[in-house]
Design a protein around this motif. Structure first.
Motif, short mmCIF file in Angstrom:
data_model
loop_
_atom_site.label_atom_id
_atom_site.label_comp_id
_atom_site.label_asym_id
_atom_site.label_seq_id
_atom_site.Cartn_x
_atom_site.Cartn_y
_atom_site.Cartn_z
N LEU A 126 -51.21 -11.64 42.22
CA LEU A 126 -51.42 -12.37 40.70
C LEU A 126 -50.41 -11.81 39.74
O LEU A 126 -49.96 -12.43 38.89
CB LEU A 126 -52.96 -11.97 40.41
N TRP A 137 -50.11 -17.66 44.72
CA TRP A 137 -51.55 -18.27 44.47
C TRP A 137 -52.24 -18.22 45.62
O TRP A 137 -53.51 -17.87 45.62
CB TRP A 137 -51.36 -19.37 43.67
N PRO A 155 -45.42 -17.04 31.02
CA PRO A 155 -46.23 -17.75 30.18
C PRO A 155 -45.63 -17.95 28.87
O PRO A 155 -44.57 -17.46 28.54
CB PRO A 155 -47.51 -16.68 30.53
N LEU A 185 -53.56 -15.47 32.00
CA LEU A 185 -52.16 -15.64 31.58
C LEU A 185 -51.40 -16.50 32.50
O LEU A 185 -50.51 -17.16 31.96
CB LEU A 185 -51.62 -14.14 31.50
N LEU A 186 -51.44 -16.53 33.96
CA LEU A 186 -50.93 -17.64 34.88
C LEU A 186 -51.26 -18.83 34.37
O LEU A 186 -50.32 -19.55 34.25
CB LEU A 186 -51.17 -16.82 36.19
N CYS A 200 -54.43 -11.21 34.55
CA CYS A 200 -53.34 -11.89 35.05
C CYS A 200 -53.55 -13.17 35.38
O CYS A 200 -52.54 -14.13 35.24
CB CYS A 200 -53.06 -10.91 36.25
N CYS A 250 -47.85 -13.95 37.74
CA CYS A 250 -47.94 -14.16 36.29
C CYS A 250 -46.53 -13.52 35.71
O CYS A 250 -46.07 -14.15 34.67
CB CYS A 250 -49.00 -12.99 35.82
N SER A 251 -45.97 -12.53 36.37
CA SER A 251 -44.58 -12.02 35.63
C SER A 251 -43.51 -13.33 35.88
O SER A 251 -42.27 -13.34 35.01
CB SER A 251 -44.21 -10.91 36.39
#
Length: 534
Positions: A213, A339, A222, A307-308, A304, A217-218
Motif C-alpha cells: 500500500l 493492490w 494523489p 490516499l491511494l 495509505c 500510494c507513493s
C-alpha cells in the motif's frame, strides 16, 4: 506444612490444553492428541511474562500477540471502508478513522485486555459460564456467528479478487475464491507451530500489506498536498452518504468478534505470569503501550489506502471488486498488482485470525469445541454461496455493494459485543473489588456505545425514509425491524436473565396502580375532576 502445600497447589492455575505443566522442576509435555491452539503450544513458546519493571527489553520480549490484534484493523473490511472514504467522502473523514481507531485501541481493547489479564479468562467464557443463561448465550452466539460469516465473505472475496488480478483475469472469480480457500487451509495446517512463529507469520503478512500500500500510494500520485490539507480542515457534511461511510468504517475497524478475541489474546501473556497485583499492573502497562503502537501503525496503513483511492479515483463508484480495474485504468498494471498483493496478504491473515476467533467464541458461549478447519469450512461454504449468487444474479460490480453491506452489518452488530464487555468489566463479581472498572473508563465506554447506537439509528431511519418512502407496506416492515433491533439491544443492555424479575415487578406495580384507581374512583374520574363547582 501439608495444609500449606495443599492450599498452594489449589491456587495454581490449570494449564490450557497443549501447555507444558512444570512441577518440582520436571515439565510434562502435552499429549500429541491434544488439539492445541496457537495460544498453547508449550510453555517455552508462550510470550514471556511481563517484567516487574518497564524496560525496552521487557517490552520487546512481551510484544508479539499485538500483531494478532492488529489484523482486525487492516482486514479486507477495513480496506473496503478505506475505499469508500477515499472515493465517496472527503479527506476530512480521515479524522473519523482516527477517532474510531483511538476508541477501538485505547477504550475497547483496553477493557478487553483488562478483563483477560485480571481474570485470566476471555469474555466469551465469562458470558457463557456466569453472566448469561443458555438461551441468551445461544442468541449472542448466533449474532457473533453472523458477524464472523459476514466478515468471511469479504475475506473470501478479497482473496479471490487478488488471485484473479494476478492471473490477468484468466481465472474466473469463483475458481479464484476456491484457490484462496485451499491456500487458507494450507496455512491453517500450520496450527502446531510455536506461538512465536505464528507471531512472525502475522507480522510478515501485515508487513507485506503495508509495503504494497505504501509503494502504491507513493507511485499513484494523489492530489496536491494543499488540497489534502484544505479538506482535512473542513468538517464533512452530515448526509446519508457520509453516515453510511462512517458506519461502514466503524463496523470494519471494530468488529464484534474482534472484541471477544481481544479478551482472549491477553490470556496468552497470563500463562505462567505473576498473578500478583504488581505483575498485573506491569502487564497492563505493557499492553497499553502495545495497543498504542498498534493504533498508530494500523492508522498509517489505512491512511495509505485512503490516499491511494482519494486521488484520481475521487467520485468514482469504486469498491473491492472494481478497485483493481479503476487503478489499472488510472495508474497502470503495476499499481493494480500492488493492490492485489495487499488484498491477498490482508485476506490470508484475517482468515487465520477470524477462524481462531470463531473457535474461541463457540467454546466460550456454547461450550462446544470444533476444530478450526470445521469453522473455516462452514463459514467459507456460506461465503462462497453468497458470492456466487451475487455475481450470477446481480448487475456489474454487484460484489462492491455486498462488501459495503457487510461493513454496515458489522456496525449494527457491534452493540451486542460492547454491552457484555462493559457489563463484565464493571462487575465486582467478575473483576474483583480492586480491578473493577469505574469512573471515566465506564463513562467513556458507555458514551461510545451511545454514539454507536445513535449512528446505527440514524442510518436505519435514513434508509427507511430514503429507499422505501413510496411503499408504505415496506416502510412499515422496516420500521418494525428497526424497533425490534433497538428492543434487542435493550434486552441485552438491561441483562437478559433479569427480565423475568423485571416483568414480575412491573406486574406488581401495575396491580397496585389498578387497586389504587379502584379504591379512589373519585380521584380517577377525569370528568368529575374537571367539573367546576359554584
Amino acid at each position: 506444612m501439608e495444609i500449606a502445600e495443599e492450599v498452594e497447589a489449589s491456587t495454581q492455575p490449570e494449564s490450557l490444553p497443549g501447555v507444558e505443566r512444570c512441577q518440582d522442576g520436571v515439565c510434562q509435555s502435552p499429549s500429541p492428541d491434544t488439539d492445541a491452539t496457537p495460544a498453547s503450544h508449550g510453555a517455552d513458546t508462550l510470550p514471556k511474562c511481563a517484567p516487574s519493571k518497564l524496560t525496552c527489553w521487557g517490552l520487546l520480549s512481551f510484544v508479539g500477540t499485538g500483531f494478532m490484534t492488529a489484523v482486525g484493523y487492516v482486514d479486507p473490511g477495513s480496506l473496503e471502508a478505506d475505499i469508500a472514504v477515499g472515493t465517496r467522502a472527503k479527506y476530512s473523514m480521515i479524522w473519523w478513522n482516527a477517532l474510531v481507531m483511538v476508541m477501538a485501541a485505547l477504550c475497547f481493547q483496553a477493557l478487553s485486555g483488562r478483563l483477560g489479564v485480571v481474570t485470566r479468562t476471555d469474555l466469551a467464557d465469562h458470558v457463557g459460564s456466569s453472566m448469561y443463561s443458555r438461551t441468551p448465550c445461544m442468541m449472542l452466539w448466533s449474532l457473533m456467528q453472523l458477524s464472523i460469516v459476514t466478515s468471511d465473505i469479504q475475506e473470501t472475496m478479497a482473496c479471490g479478487l487478488a488471485i484473479q488480478m494476478f492471473s490477468r483475469d484468466t481465472i474466473p472469480l469463483l475458481a479464484a475464491c476456491l484457490l484462496g480457500t485451499v491456500a487458507s487451509y494450507l496455512l491453517l495446517s500450520l496450527e502446531r507451530l510455536p506461538m512465536r512463529r505464528w507471531d512472525m507469520l502475522y507480522a510478515s503478512l501485515i508487513l507485506v500489506e503495508t509495503l504494497a500500500l505504501a509503494v502504491a500510494c507513493s507511485q499513484a500520485k494523489p492530489i496536491a498536498r494543499a488540497a489534502v490539507a484544505q479538506e482535512l480542515l473542513t468538517w464533512p457534511s452530515l448526509s446519508f452518504q457520509t453516515i453510511t461511510v462512517a458506519a461502514g468504517a466503524l463496523g470494519a475497524m471494530i468488529m464484534p468478534a474482534h472484541l471477544f478475541f481481544q479478551s482472549f489474546v491477553p490470556t496468552l501473556h497470563a500463562q505462567g505470569a505473576d498473578t500478583g497485583d504488581s505483575g498485573k499492573r506491569s502487564t497492563l502497562r505493557l499492553m497499553g503501550l502495545e495497543a498504542a503502537g498498534v493504533a498508530v501503525g494500523t492508522f498509517a496503513i489505512n491512511t495509505c489506502a485512503v490516499l491511494l483511492f482519494g486521488g484520481s479515483l475521487r467520485g468514482m463508484p469504486a469498491g473491492m471488486e472494481s478497485a483493481g480495474d479503476y487503478l489499472w485504468q488510472a495508474h497502470g498494471m503495476p499499481i493494480r498488482m500492488l493492490w492485489a498483493t495487499a488484498l491477498l496478504a490482508s485476506s490470508l491473515a484475517a482468515t487465520l485470525y477470524l477462524t481462531h476467533a470463531g473457535q474461541v467464541i463457540m467454546q466460550g458461549l456454547m461450550h462446544v469445541k470444533l476444530p478450526r478447519s470445521w469453522h473455516l469450512l462452514l463459514s467459507r461454504c456460506f461465503a462462497l454461496a453468497c458470492i456466487a449468487l451475487t455475481a450470477a444474479l446481480g448487475p456489474s460490480y454487484a460484489l462492491d455493494r455486498l462488501a459495503r453491506g457487510a461493513n454496515l452489518v458489522q456496525a449494527l452488530l457491534l452493540p451486542f459485543a460492547l454491552v457484555p464487555l462493559i457489563s463484565a468489566t464493571a462487575s465486582e463479581d467478575v473483576m474483583g473489588l480492586k480491578w473493577v472498572s469505574r469512573g471515566w473508563r465506564v463513562a467513556l465506554a458507555v458514551a461510545a456505545v451511545g454514539a454507536v447506537l445513535a449512528i446505527n439509528a440514524y442510518l436505519l431511519i435514513s434508509f427507511v425514509c430514503q429507499y422505501v418512502e413510496q411503499q408504505s407496506a415496506v416502510a412499515g416492515l422496516c420500521t418494525l425491524l428497526v424497533g425490534g433491533y433497538m428492543a434487542l439491544v435493550a434486552y441485552f443492555a438491561a441483562g437478559p436473565d433479569s427480565w423475568p424479575q423485571r416483568m414480575r415487578r412491573a406486574g406488581v406495580l401495575s396491580h397496585k396502580a389498578f387497586m389504587w384507581l379502584k379504591t379512589h374512583r373519585r380521584w380517577a374520574d377525569i370528568e368529575s375532576m374537571l367539573e367546576v363547582h359554584f
